[in-house]
Each structure stands twice: as C-alpha cells, then as structure tokens.
Design a protein around this motif. Structure first.
Motif, PDB file in Angstrom:
ATOM      1  N   VAL A   6       4.291 -10.388  17.626  1.00  0.00           N
ATOM      2  CA  VAL A   6       3.418  -9.224  17.847  1.00  0.00           C
ATOM      3  C   VAL A   6       1.998  -9.733  18.039  1.00  0.00           C
ATOM      4  CG1 VAL A   6       4.781  -7.550  16.553  1.00  0.00           C
ATOM      5  CG2 VAL A   6       3.105  -8.955  15.342  1.00  0.00           C
ATOM      6  N   LYS A   7       1.203  -8.872  18.685  1.00  0.00           N
ATOM      7  CA  LYS A   7      -0.196  -9.299  18.793  1.00  0.00           C
ATOM      8  C   LYS A   7      -1.079  -8.452  17.891  1.00  0.00           C
ATOM      9  CE  LYS A   7      -1.393  -6.831  22.955  1.00  0.00           C
ATOM     10  NZ  LYS A   7      -0.622  -6.466  24.022  1.00  0.00           N
ATOM     11  N   VAL A   8      -2.133  -9.089  17.439  1.00  0.00           N
ATOM     12  CA  VAL A   8      -3.095  -8.409  16.569  1.00  0.00           C
ATOM     13  C   VAL A   8      -4.051  -7.652  17.488  1.00  0.00           C
ATOM     14  CG1 VAL A   8      -4.862  -8.723  14.788  1.00  0.00           C
ATOM     15  CG2 VAL A   8      -2.906 -10.291  14.898  1.00  0.00           C
ATOM     16  N   VAL A   9      -3.971  -6.314  17.459  1.00  0.00           N
ATOM     17  CA  VAL A   9      -4.817  -5.538  18.376  1.00  0.00           C
ATOM     18  C   VAL A   9      -6.064  -4.990  17.687  1.00  0.00           C
ATOM     19  CG1 VAL A   9      -2.956  -4.933  19.954  1.00  0.00           C
ATOM     20  CG2 VAL A   9      -3.453  -3.418  18.041  1.00  0.00           C
ATOM     21  N   ASN A  10      -6.085  -5.025  16.363  1.00  0.00           N
ATOM     22  CA  ASN A  10      -7.293  -4.578  15.661  1.00  0.00           C
ATOM     23  C   ASN A  10      -7.303  -5.191  14.263  1.00  0.00           C
ATOM     24  OD1 ASN A  10      -9.709  -3.269  15.478  1.00  0.00           O
ATOM     25  ND2 ASN A  10      -8.866  -1.201  15.354  1.00  0.00           N
ATOM     26  N   VAL A  19      -8.858  -6.111   4.355  1.00  0.00           N
ATOM     27  CA  VAL A  19      -8.820  -5.876   5.797  1.00  0.00           C
ATOM     28  C   VAL A  19      -7.495  -5.212   6.161  1.00  0.00           C
ATOM     29  CG1 VAL A  19     -10.325  -7.787   6.515  1.00  0.00           C
ATOM     30  CG2 VAL A  19      -7.851  -8.178   6.290  1.00  0.00           C
ATOM     31  N   SER A  20      -7.525  -4.462   7.259  1.00  0.00           N
ATOM     32  CA  SER A  20      -6.272  -3.975   7.829  1.00  0.00           C
ATOM     33  C   SER A  20      -6.038  -4.716   9.138  1.00  0.00           C
ATOM     34  CB  SER A  20      -6.323  -2.467   8.077  1.00  0.00           C
ATOM     35  OG  SER A  20      -7.255  -2.172   9.096  1.00  0.00           O
ATOM     36  N   LEU A  21      -4.774  -4.943   9.447  1.00  0.00           N
ATOM     37  CA  LEU A  21      -4.396  -5.497  10.741  1.00  0.00           C
ATOM     38  C   LEU A  21      -3.526  -4.466  11.433  1.00  0.00           C
ATOM     39  CD1 LEU A  21      -3.230  -9.190  10.092  1.00  0.00           C
ATOM     40  CD2 LEU A  21      -5.519  -8.381  10.644  1.00  0.00           C
ATOM     41  N   GLU A  22      -3.815  -4.247  12.714  1.00  0.00           N
ATOM     42  CA  GLU A  22      -2.952  -3.385  13.534  1.00  0.00           C
ATOM     43  C   GLU A  22      -2.196  -4.305  14.478  1.00  0.00           C
ATOM     44  OE1 GLU A  22      -4.985  -0.167  15.485  1.00  0.00           O
ATOM     45  OE2 GLU A  22      -3.296   0.166  16.851  1.00  0.00           O
ATOM     46  N   LEU A  23      -0.864  -4.202  14.441  1.00  0.00           N
ATOM     47  CA  LEU A  23      -0.002  -5.102  15.205  1.00  0.00           C
ATOM     48  C   LEU A  23       0.777  -4.305  16.243  1.00  0.00           C
ATOM     49  CD1 LEU A  23       1.433  -6.928  12.046  1.00  0.00           C
ATOM     50  CD2 LEU A  23      -0.551  -7.613  13.420  1.00  0.00           C
ATOM     51  N   TYR A  53       4.094  -7.807   3.473  1.00  0.00           N
ATOM     52  CA  TYR A  53       3.079  -6.749   3.422  1.00  0.00           C
ATOM     53  C   TYR A  53       3.728  -5.413   3.761  1.00  0.00           C
ATOM     54  CZ  TYR A  53      -0.220 -10.599   3.290  1.00  0.00           C
ATOM     55  OH  TYR A  53      -0.887 -11.734   2.911  1.00  0.00           O
ATOM     56  N   SER A  54       3.366  -4.390   2.990  1.00  0.00           N
ATOM     57  CA  SER A  54       3.889  -3.047   3.237  1.00  0.00           C
ATOM     58  C   SER A  54       3.239  -2.449   4.473  1.00  0.00           C
ATOM     59  CB  SER A  54       3.577  -2.140   2.047  1.00  0.00           C
ATOM     60  OG  SER A  54       4.248  -2.598   0.909  1.00  0.00           O
ATOM     61  N   LEU A  55       3.989  -1.636   5.168  1.00  0.00           N
ATOM     62  CA  LEU A  55       3.429  -0.904   6.316  1.00  0.00           C
ATOM     63  C   LEU A  55       2.757   0.358   5.795  1.00  0.00           C
ATOM     64  CD1 LEU A  55       6.378  -1.369   8.825  1.00  0.00           C
ATOM     65  CD2 LEU A  55       4.262  -2.687   8.638  1.00  0.00           C
ATOM     66  N   LEU A  56       1.586   0.653   6.309  1.00  0.00           N
ATOM     67  CA  LEU A  56       0.818   1.772   5.760  1.00  0.00           C
ATOM     68  C   LEU A  56       0.656   2.922   6.733  1.00  0.00           C
ATOM     69  CD1 LEU A  56      -2.420   1.830   6.914  1.00  0.00           C
ATOM     70  CD2 LEU A  56      -2.374  -0.371   5.753  1.00  0.00           C
ATOM     71  N   ASN A  57       1.039   2.718   7.987  1.00  0.00           N
ATOM     72  CA  ASN A  57       0.830   3.800   8.950  1.00  0.00           C
ATOM     73  C   ASN A  57       1.966   4.810   8.903  1.00  0.00           C
ATOM     74  OD1 ASN A  57       2.063   1.354  10.110  1.00  0.00           O
ATOM     75  ND2 ASN A  57       2.236   2.510  12.007  1.00  0.00           N
ATOM     76  N   HIS A  63       4.406   2.487  18.135  1.00  0.00           N
ATOM     77  CA  HIS A  63       3.540   1.668  18.996  1.00  0.00           C
ATOM     78  C   HIS A  63       2.754   0.646  18.189  1.00  0.00           C
ATOM     79  CE1 HIS A  63       0.756   4.688  17.476  1.00  0.00           C
ATOM     80  NE2 HIS A  63      -0.237   3.935  17.877  1.00  0.00           N
ATOM     81  N   ARG A  64       2.845   0.733  16.839  1.00  0.00           N
ATOM     82  CA  ARG A  64       2.092  -0.226  16.020  1.00  0.00           C
ATOM     83  C   ARG A  64       2.666  -0.284  14.614  1.00  0.00           C
ATOM     84  NH1 ARG A  64      -3.477   2.872  14.243  1.00  0.00           N
ATOM     85  NH2 ARG A  64      -2.483   4.729  13.404  1.00  0.00           N
ATOM     86  N   TYR A  65       2.373  -1.431  13.967  1.00  0.00           N
ATOM     87  CA  TYR A  65       2.543  -1.559  12.523  1.00  0.00           C
ATOM     88  C   TYR A  65       1.154  -1.811  11.960  1.00  0.00           C
ATOM     89  CZ  TYR A  65       7.556  -2.688  13.310  1.00  0.00           C
ATOM     90  OH  TYR A  65       8.871  -2.672  13.670  1.00  0.00           O
ATOM     91  N   MET A  66       0.856  -1.201  10.814  1.00  0.00           N
ATOM     92  CA  MET A  66      -0.430  -1.482  10.168  1.00  0.00           C
ATOM     93  C   MET A  66      -0.204  -2.000   8.752  1.00  0.00           C
ATOM     94  SD  MET A  66      -3.169   1.293  11.454  1.00  0.00           S
ATOM     95  CE  MET A  66      -4.445   0.359  10.627  1.00  0.00           C
ATOM     96  N   ILE A  67      -0.923  -3.065   8.424  1.00  0.00           N
ATOM     97  CA  ILE A  67      -0.849  -3.609   7.064  1.00  0.00           C
ATOM     98  C   ILE A  67      -2.260  -3.707   6.496  1.00  0.00           C
ATOM     99  CG2 ILE A  67       1.277  -4.922   7.449  1.00  0.00           C
ATOM    100  CD1 ILE A  67      -0.438  -7.457   7.747  1.00  0.00           C
ATOM    101  N   GLY A  68      -2.361  -3.726   5.179  1.00  0.00           N
ATOM    102  CA  GLY A  68      -3.649  -3.918   4.514  1.00  0.00           C
ATOM    103  C   GLY A  68      -3.537  -5.124   3.599  1.00  0.00           C
ATOM    104  N   VAL A  69      -4.538  -5.989   3.615  1.00  0.00           N
ATOM    105  CA  VAL A  69      -4.451  -7.247   2.864  1.00  0.00           C
ATOM    106  C   VAL A  69      -5.708  -7.443   2.022  1.00  0.00           C
ATOM    107  CG1 VAL A  69      -4.160  -9.743   3.053  1.00  0.00           C
ATOM    108  CG2 VAL A  69      -3.047  -8.224   4.717  1.00  0.00           C
ATOM    109  N   LEU A  70      -5.494  -7.629   0.734  1.00  0.00           N
ATOM    110  CA  LEU A  70      -6.592  -7.911  -0.199  1.00  0.00           C
ATOM    111  C   LEU A  70      -6.819  -9.416  -0.262  1.00  0.00           C
ATOM    112  CD1 LEU A  70      -8.460  -7.146  -2.690  1.00  0.00           C
ATOM    113  CD2 LEU A  70      -6.423  -7.533  -4.091  1.00  0.00           C
ATOM    114  N   ARG A  71      -8.072  -9.831  -0.133  1.00  0.00           N
ATOM    115  CA  ARG A  71      -8.376 -11.252  -0.347  1.00  0.00           C
ATOM    116  C   ARG A  71      -8.227 -11.535  -1.836  1.00  0.00           C
ATOM    117  NH1 ARG A  71     -11.604 -15.488   1.661  1.00  0.00           N
ATOM    118  NH2 ARG A  71     -12.368 -14.310   3.430  1.00  0.00           N
ATOM    119  N   ASP A  72      -7.206 -12.298  -2.160  1.00  0.00           N
ATOM    120  CA  ASP A  72      -6.883 -12.533  -3.559  1.00  0.00           C
ATOM    121  C   ASP A  72      -7.396 -13.911  -3.953  1.00  0.00           C
ATOM    122  OD1 ASP A  72      -5.773 -12.966  -5.999  1.00  0.00           O
ATOM    123  OD2 ASP A  72      -3.689 -12.694  -5.383  1.00  0.00           O
ATOM    124  N   PRO A  73      -8.350 -13.960  -4.897  1.00  0.00           N
ATOM    125  CA  PRO A  73      -8.881 -15.266  -5.277  1.00  0.00           C
ATOM    126  C   PRO A  73      -7.812 -16.184  -5.864  1.00  0.00           C
ATOM    127  CG  PRO A  73      -9.844 -13.487  -6.619  1.00  0.00           C
ATOM    128  CD  PRO A  73      -8.935 -12.840  -5.625  1.00  0.00           C
TER     129      PRO A  73
END
Ligand code: FES
Length: 319
Positions: A6-10, A19-23, A53-57, A63-73
C-alpha cells in the motif's frame, strides 16, 4: 495471510507524539473489507520489524486504511520507525486486516479508550453510529494536547455519545467507571483498549461489579511482564503426526516447531494478538498471554504457544 503493498497517502500529527497514516492501494483498487476492531500487521522497516496497528476509520470504507501510532519511548523500534522514517509517498507492506476484537451484537455497548487505545474504539464508534446502535464512548487521555482525533470526534455524528476525560483536568470530568458500568446487564457489552494498567483497572472493576467475562472485551498493546526465572523444559507432541519435540527452558514453543518444519502462524509473538492460538488436547498449559479471558485460561483447552509454556511434562497439541 495475504500481504498487500500500500502507499502512504497522508501522514498527520494528530496530537502530541501521535501520528495517523492513511494507506491506499497502489493500483487504485478497493482494499480488502474489514470489520470494526480489526488490525493490520505493518512492516515498519523494509524486510524487518512488523507491528500490529488497529484500523480506526469507518469500516465501510475500502479506499483506505487509517492507523494511529504513538511514539513510544519504550519502543523496540516500531513506533519510532513509523514516526521518523515512513513518509507520504512511501510504499509499505501490510497484512490483510484480521479481527480478534470484534463487536458482538448487543442492545447497548460501552466503549472505553485509554490514550492511543482509542484507535479500535473509534472504529467501533463509527460502526455503531452508522447502524444507529445504542452506545456511549469514554475516552481517557493525559491532556487535550495528547488526545488524538479530538477534532474528528467533535465533528462526528456521534459526538454527543463521547465523553472526554483528562488526567490533568478537574475531578468532575474524570471517568467514574463504577457509575458508567454500575449494574451488570446481560444486554450490554463493554470494550476496552489502552495501556495495560487502564485495561486491568476496567477488567478488575467490571469483575468486582459482577460483569461476566464474556461481556467485557479487551485488546492489549503489549506483552505482560513475565518472571521466567523458574522456566523449565518440557515436551510437546503434534497430535496429527505423533512427533514429540523437546522445548528448552529458554525457547518459545513456536520457535522449536518452526525449526522442525511445523507451521503455526504467528504475528505479535508476545501473547497479545491471538494469531497462534492452538487447541490443547492433553496436558496443562502455563498461560502467559493477554489474549484469552480468565475463563478461557481456566478451561485449558487452548493456548498461545508463542509465549505460553506448560505446567505438565507433556502438552499434546491439535496440530
Ligand atoms: Fe500473537 Fe501468539 S502470535 S498471541
């Protein structure tokens, strides 16, 4: 499990450190359908690390999958790679969606999110809103600045069903869980996702209030702390072939099986996702996962061989 490119479109900074990624598909074709609570495996470094990662949309979207990712130290590299290396325009490999945290039909649903655990919960809220379900959502976060998707929720059709609770806010807006789930009700199902402490708090409170295990659904992000100092070797037997393998004290069952050509699908390899779930025909597993419920653990007829061990010298597996 079919792999997809898939491509990262957003890529959007949704809140502090999130951050969220839209794929989207590379060829413009619809993506495989998914249901609320689904997750995907994402290859976060080429040929290397894979994370779930869970899908949130809205699950009606293809037409897309959206995930949200926390920067985890405390990250082992996964979330940092998503934040720092993956960019719009990249093509990445993912798995088809799988769901171990699905919604069951219920007259009423209570959704409880802690921090980045909002991702599957938001997907569920979108689904329930679409089918006009009776639900309420409670979203606990450290502060408004760390509350991802706050704006999207505020503009959604279900905003009146969502309650925000901030750790740094006034006492009267904090989650009063005992009131929210005060009375066990056979027609209500509860879903919780978030940090381990948050999930354990919800599970413990629900149990004390008399809720049945089967009505409280949860999804953890990471493995439970384990004391492995007393681990010993044991054997597993493959029921279909009669092969018996020695499992050394320091080696996961799935690794021994894989080294010997016995295929068990794995994903998280830390007892969270349920991908490796295997039926046990004889022997007593030593459960080390966060995937099965207490009553499923007590039944001892299935276990997660990626992280669990054995209390008996031999486990016979239905493979
Ligand atoms: Fe995820 Fe075993 S591979 S629970």
């Amino acid at each position: 499990m079919r792999q997809l490119s898939v491509k990262v479109v957003n890529k959007v900074l949704e809140a502090e450190d999130i951050v969220s990624l839209e794929l989207a598909s590379v060829d413009g074709q619809p993506l495989p359908a998914f249901s609320a609570g689904s997750h995907i495996d994402v290859e976060v470094t080429p040929g290397g690390l894979t994370r779930q990662y869970s899908l949130l949309n809205d699950p009606s979207e293809q037409h897309r999958y959206m995930i949200g990712v926390l920067r985890d130290p405390a990250s082992r590299g996964g979330s940092i790679a998503v934040h720092d290396s993956i960019k719009v325009g990249d093509t990445i490999n993912i798995s088809e969606p799988r769901n171990h945290f699905g919604l069951v039909q219920a007259k009423r649903t209570v959704l409880l999110a802690g921090g980045i655990g909002v991702t599957p919960i938001l997907c569920m809220a979108r689904r329930l809103s679409k089918i006009d379900g009776n639900f309420e959502m409670h979203y606990c976060a450290r502060s408004p600045e760390r509350t991802a998707f706050r704006e999207a929720i505020s503009k959604s059709a279900f905003v009146d069903k969502v309650h925000f609770h901030y750790d740094n806010g006034a006492d009267d807006q904090k989650l009063k869980l005992e009131s929210v789930i005060a009375k066990p009700d056979p027609e209500t199902h509860i879903y919780v996702c978030g940090p381990t402490g948050f999930i354990d708090y919800v599970l413990g409170t629900a149990k004390n209030l008399g809720w049945a295990d089967s009505q409280v659904h949860r999804e953890y992000f990471g493995a439970a702390e384990q004391d492995t100092s007393g681990d010993v070797s044991f054997q597993v037997k493959i029921a279909s072939t009669g092969q018996v393998f020695d499992i050394p004290a320091d080696t996961p069952i799935t690794r021994v099986l894989e080294d010997n050509g016995v295929f068990v699908p794995v994903s998280c390899e830390e007892g969270v996702c349920g991908t490796c779930l295997t039926r046990v025909l004889e022997g007593t597993p030593d459960h080390r996962d966060l995937y099965l419920t207490d009553s499923e653990h007590a039944a001892n007829d299935q276990f997660t061989p990626c992280c669990s061990r054995s209390k008996t010298p031999l486990l016979v597996l239905d493979i």
